[in-house]
Design a protein around this motif. Structure first.
Motif, PDB file in Angstrom:
ATOM      1  N   LEU A 187     117.525  60.225 135.490  1.00 35.65           N
ATOM      2  CA  LEU A 187     117.637  58.797 135.164  1.00 35.65           C
ATOM      3  C   LEU A 187     117.516  58.559 133.658  1.00 35.65           C
ATOM      4  O   LEU A 187     118.028  57.564 133.135  1.00 35.65           O
ATOM      5  N   SER A 188     116.861  59.473 132.969  1.00 32.80           N
ATOM      6  CA  SER A 188     116.690  59.327 131.512  1.00 32.80           C
ATOM      7  C   SER A 188     117.601  60.271 130.723  1.00 32.80           C
ATOM      8  O   SER A 188     117.431  60.420 129.516  1.00 32.80           O
ATOM      9  N   GLU A 189     118.565  60.894 131.431  1.00 38.78           N
ATOM     10  CA  GLU A 189     119.488  61.813 130.755  1.00 38.78           C
ATOM     11  C   GLU A 189     120.415  61.022 129.829  1.00 38.78           C
ATOM     12  O   GLU A 189     121.177  60.174 130.276  1.00 38.78           O
ATOM     13  N   SER A 190     120.338  61.307 128.538  1.00 42.15           N
ATOM     14  CA  SER A 190     121.110  60.540 127.553  1.00 42.15           C
ATOM     15  C   SER A 190     122.338  61.290 127.044  1.00 42.15           C
ATOM     16  O   SER A 190     123.173  60.713 126.349  1.00 42.15           O
ATOM     17  N   PHE A 191     122.446  62.578 127.377  1.00 43.64           N
ATOM     18  CA  PHE A 191     123.523  63.449 126.873  1.00 43.64           C
ATOM     19  C   PHE A 191     123.495  63.554 125.346  1.00 43.64           C
ATOM     20  O   PHE A 191     124.471  63.951 124.725  1.00 43.64           O
ATOM     21  N   ASN A 192     122.351  63.183 124.793  1.00 49.30           N
ATOM     22  CA  ASN A 192     122.207  63.180 123.335  1.00 49.30           C
ATOM     23  C   ASN A 192     121.645  64.524 122.854  1.00 49.30           C
ATOM     24  O   ASN A 192     120.524  64.620 122.368  1.00 49.30           O
ATOM     25  N   LEU A 193     122.457  65.567 123.003  1.00 53.01           N
ATOM     26  CA  LEU A 193     122.048  66.898 122.583  1.00 53.01           C
ATOM     27  C   LEU A 193     122.559  67.182 121.175  1.00 53.01           C
ATOM     28  O   LEU A 193     123.475  66.509 120.689  1.00 53.01           O
ATOM     29  N   SER A 194     121.985  68.178 120.552  1.00 52.45           N
ATOM     30  CA  SER A 194     122.444  68.562 119.222  1.00 52.45           C
ATOM     31  C   SER A 194     123.829  69.196 119.312  1.00 52.45           C
ATOM     32  O   SER A 194     124.246  69.662 120.374  1.00 52.45           O
ATOM     33  N   PHE A 195     124.526  69.220 118.195  1.00 56.84           N
ATOM     34  CA  PHE A 195     125.856  69.826 118.150  1.00 56.84           C
ATOM     35  C   PHE A 195     125.782  71.300 118.547  1.00 56.84           C
ATOM     36  O   PHE A 195     126.650  71.814 119.268  1.00 56.84           O
ATOM     37  N   LYS A 196     124.712  71.963 118.118  1.00 52.67           N
ATOM     38  CA  LYS A 196     124.528  73.386 118.425  1.00 52.67           C
ATOM     39  C   LYS A 196     124.360  73.591 119.937  1.00 52.67           C
ATOM     40  O   LYS A 196     124.989  74.482 120.515  1.00 52.67           O
ATOM     41  N   ASP A 197     123.522  72.751 120.571  1.00 53.23           N
ATOM     42  CA  ASP A 197     123.322  72.873 122.020  1.00 53.23           C
ATOM     43  C   ASP A 197     124.614  72.610 122.789  1.00 53.23           C
ATOM     44  O   ASP A 197     124.937  73.329 123.742  1.00 53.23           O
ATOM     45  N   TRP A 198     125.361  71.586 122.378  1.00 52.60           N
ATOM     46  CA  TRP A 198     126.633  71.276 123.044  1.00 52.60           C
ATOM     47  C   TRP A 198     127.618  72.435 122.901  1.00 52.60           C
ATOM     48  O   TRP A 198     128.321  72.788 123.860  1.00 52.60           O
ATOM     49  N   SER A 199     127.657  73.035 121.723  1.00 52.31           N
ATOM     50  CA  SER A 199     128.571  74.164 121.473  1.00 52.31           C
ATOM     51  C   SER A 199     128.231  75.337 122.376  1.00 52.31           C
ATOM     52  O   SER A 199     129.113  75.937 123.011  1.00 52.31           O
ATOM     53  N   TYR A 200     126.931  75.659 122.444  1.00 51.39           N
ATOM     54  CA  TYR A 200     126.494  76.783 123.281  1.00 51.39           C
ATOM     55  C   TYR A 200     126.723  76.490 124.762  1.00 51.39           C
ATOM     56  O   TYR A 200     127.118  77.380 125.532  1.00 51.39           O
ATOM     57  N   LEU A 201     126.481  75.247 125.193  1.00 60.69           N
ATOM     58  CA  LEU A 201     126.672  74.878 126.593  1.00 60.69           C
ATOM     59  C   LEU A 201     128.145  74.941 127.004  1.00 60.69           C
ATOM     60  O   LEU A 201     128.472  75.403 128.106  1.00 60.69           O
ATOM     61  N   LEU A 202     129.021  74.480 126.117  1.00 62.26           N
ATOM     62  CA  LEU A 202     130.456  74.543 126.412  1.00 62.26           C
ATOM     63  C   LEU A 202     130.923  75.994 126.512  1.00 62.26           C
ATOM     64  O   LEU A 202     131.726  76.339 127.376  1.00 62.26           O
ATOM     65  N   LEU A 203     130.396  76.840 125.635  1.00 66.26           N
ATOM     66  CA  LEU A 203     130.713  78.265 125.673  1.00 66.26           C
ATOM     67  C   LEU A 203     130.190  78.887 126.972  1.00 66.26           C
ATOM     68  O   LEU A 203     130.887  79.664 127.636  1.00 66.26           O
ATOM     69  N   LEU A 204     128.971  78.508 127.356  1.00 68.98           N
ATOM     70  CA  LEU A 204     128.349  79.023 128.572  1.00 68.98           C
ATOM     71  C   LEU A 204     129.105  78.575 129.822  1.00 68.98           C
ATOM     72  O   LEU A 204     129.361  79.380 130.726  1.00 68.98           O
ATOM     73  N   GLY A 205     129.458  77.292 129.886  1.00 68.16           N
ATOM     74  CA  GLY A 205     130.102  76.749 131.078  1.00 68.16           C
ATOM     75  C   GLY A 205     131.557  77.157 131.247  1.00 68.16           C
ATOM     76  O   GLY A 205     132.012  77.381 132.373  1.00 68.16           O
ATOM     77  N   THR A 206     132.298  77.273 130.140  1.00 68.30           N
ATOM     78  CA  THR A 206     133.728  77.601 130.230  1.00 68.30           C
ATOM     79  C   THR A 206     133.972  79.107 130.191  1.00 68.30           C
ATOM     80  O   THR A 206     134.399  79.711 131.170  1.00 68.30           O
ATOM     81  N   ILE A 207     133.676  79.743 129.050  1.00 63.79           N
ATOM     82  CA  ILE A 207     133.987  81.167 128.874  1.00 63.79           C
ATOM     83  C   ILE A 207     133.087  82.054 129.732  1.00 63.79           C
ATOM     84  O   ILE A 207     133.559  82.922 130.461  1.00 63.79           O
ATOM     85  N   CYS A 208     131.757  81.812 129.648  1.00 66.22           N
ATOM     86  CA  CYS A 208     130.799  82.720 130.307  1.00 66.22           C
ATOM     87  C   CYS A 208     130.640  82.475 131.804  1.00 66.22           C
ATOM     88  O   CYS A 208     130.043  83.302 132.493  1.00 66.22           O
ATOM     89  N   THR A 209     131.142  81.351 132.297  1.00 64.39           N
ATOM     90  CA  THR A 209     130.999  81.072 133.733  1.00 64.39           C
ATOM     91  C   THR A 209     132.362  80.969 134.405  1.00 64.39           C
ATOM     92  O   THR A 209     132.738  81.841 135.195  1.00 64.39           O
ATOM     93  N   ALA A 210     133.129  79.923 134.102  1.00 61.76           N
ATOM     94  CA  ALA A 210     134.407  79.696 134.788  1.00 61.76           C
ATOM     95  C   ALA A 210     135.437  80.785 134.490  1.00 61.76           C
ATOM     96  O   ALA A 210     135.977  81.409 135.408  1.00 61.76           O
ATOM     97  N   LEU A 211     135.708  81.044 133.202  1.00 59.98           N
ATOM     98  CA  LEU A 211     136.719  82.025 132.830  1.00 59.98           C
ATOM     99  C   LEU A 211     136.310  83.432 133.246  1.00 59.98           C
ATOM    100  O   LEU A 211     137.115  84.195 133.806  1.00 59.98           O
ATOM    101  N   ALA A 212     135.042  83.788 133.008  1.00 65.56           N
ATOM    102  CA  ALA A 212     134.560  85.126 133.369  1.00 65.56           C
ATOM    103  C   ALA A 212     134.643  85.338 134.876  1.00 65.56           C
ATOM    104  O   ALA A 212     134.958  86.441 135.337  1.00 65.56           O
ATOM    105  N   TYR A 213     134.382  84.288 135.628  1.00 63.36           N
ATOM    106  CA  TYR A 213     134.437  84.408 137.094  1.00 63.36           C
ATOM    107  C   TYR A 213     135.870  84.681 137.551  1.00 63.36           C
ATOM    108  O   TYR A 213     136.112  85.603 138.341  1.00 63.36           O
ATOM    109  N   VAL A 214     136.825  83.886 137.051  1.00 62.87           N
ATOM    110  CA  VAL A 214     138.226  84.059 137.435  1.00 62.87           C
ATOM    111  C   VAL A 214     138.741  85.432 137.008  1.00 62.87           C
ATOM    112  O   VAL A 214     139.406  86.137 137.769  1.00 62.87           O
TER     113      VAL A 214
END
Length: 297
Positions: free
Chosen positions: A203-230
């Motif tokens: 309920l208090s999630e603001s999505f207000n993360l640092s640029f560094k955290d967003w960069s690492y999360l996008l890398l984790l979710g796309t390349i290291c999870t979705a792409l690596a799985y396929v």
């Protein structure tokens, strides 16, 4: 006409090595991202689910499954969520090296769980390999007592990983692994969201993360999870199960090397740790070799 996949076995081998290398890199990202483990996994499965949905839409792949399959995949997703949360929590309270070595006990838990779930007898050589892994774990506990919580969480993460992998080995006989992966990640997102609603953190999630955290999360979710799985699934159809198992066991090795590169002295452990780690990783490597020889005899 020849199968293109069979013409380039070396390319598929390189893709598998790269995929396992990426899996080893997830531990590094877990240590670099500043948010807590539950929040981290919530973002990971959200990004991975959306990425896979985009992939299926682009490739015009049908996501239609039966109601029974939907519930099977969705509930298995809760175990996937628990595995990842415990994995990243272990990294937060210990080190990448400790967590990855403990995750290698996956082989031990699988040797016990698979016969129980599939109602098969436990093989004596499996027990011997398991005892070697237990000895390695004992040595790590003894010499790295400061990381006791991380070791326990890492072992529980391995147990959860073994459980959903054993379940998936049955599910994959009747369904496309990529479809299973998508619904399990979507399920993981649902269950973590439900948990976060209960503790009111969502309920208090603001999505207000640092640029560094967003960069690492996008890398984790796309390349290291979705792409690596396929990528991992695609090459596993053309390479032998033995080769896949052997190369997959390089994940902790790649991860520990990367941890030294990124974190230096923080990842330096005692001699006892490395002896225990050698026993565990050595046993894990021996396991597929034993399995291959057993099947050939």
């Amino acid at each position: 006409m020849d199968n293109p996949a069979s013409i380039h076995p070396n390319r598929n081998l390189l893709i598998l090595h790269f995929t396992v290398f990426i899996w080893g890199f997830t531990g590094i990202l877990g240590a670099l991202i500043s948010i807590n483990a539950v929040q981290l996994v919530w973002y990971r499965v959200l990004i991975a689910s959306l990425t896979l949905l985009a992939y299926f839409t682009f490739s015009k792949t049908s996501l239609r499954i039966s109601k029974k399959q939907f519930f099977q995949f969705f509930f298995t997703g809760s175990i996937v969520a628990i595995h990842w949360i415990l994995f990243f929590y272990a990294i937060k309270v210990s080190t990448v090296s400790v967590t990855l070595v403990c995750l290698s006990s996956f082989t031990l838990f699988t040797a016990i769980l698979e016969p129980l779930i599939k109602k098969k007898s436990i093989l004596i050589p499996d027990v011997i390999i398991g005892l070697i892994i237990i000895l390695g774990i004992y040595m790590i506990f003894k010499f790295e007592s400061g990381y006791t919580l991380g070791i326990i969480l890492g072992l529980l993460s391995a147990l959860a990983s073994s459980l959903f992998s054993t379940i998936n080995s049955t599910l994959v006989q009747k369904s496309d692994p990529k479809i299973i992966g998508f619904y399990e990640m979507a399920g993981a997102f649902f269950w973590i969201s439900l948990y976060r609603l209960c503790d009111q953190s969502l309920l208090s999630e603001s999505f207000n993360l640092s640029f560094k955290d967003w960069s690492y999360l996008l890398l984790l979710g796309t390349i290291c999870t979705a792409l690596a799985y396929v990528a991992g699934v695609s090459v596993m159809r053309t390479l032998s199960a033995f080769r896949v198992a052997l190369i997959t066991n390089l994940e902790p090795v790649y991860g520990i090397i990367l941890a030294f590169i990124f974190f230096g002295t923080k990842e330096t452990m005692s001699v006892g740790f490395y002896l225990g780690a050698t026993l565990i990783i050595g046993a894990v490597f021996l396991y597929p070799i034993y399995k291959k020889r057993k099947n050939l005899s």
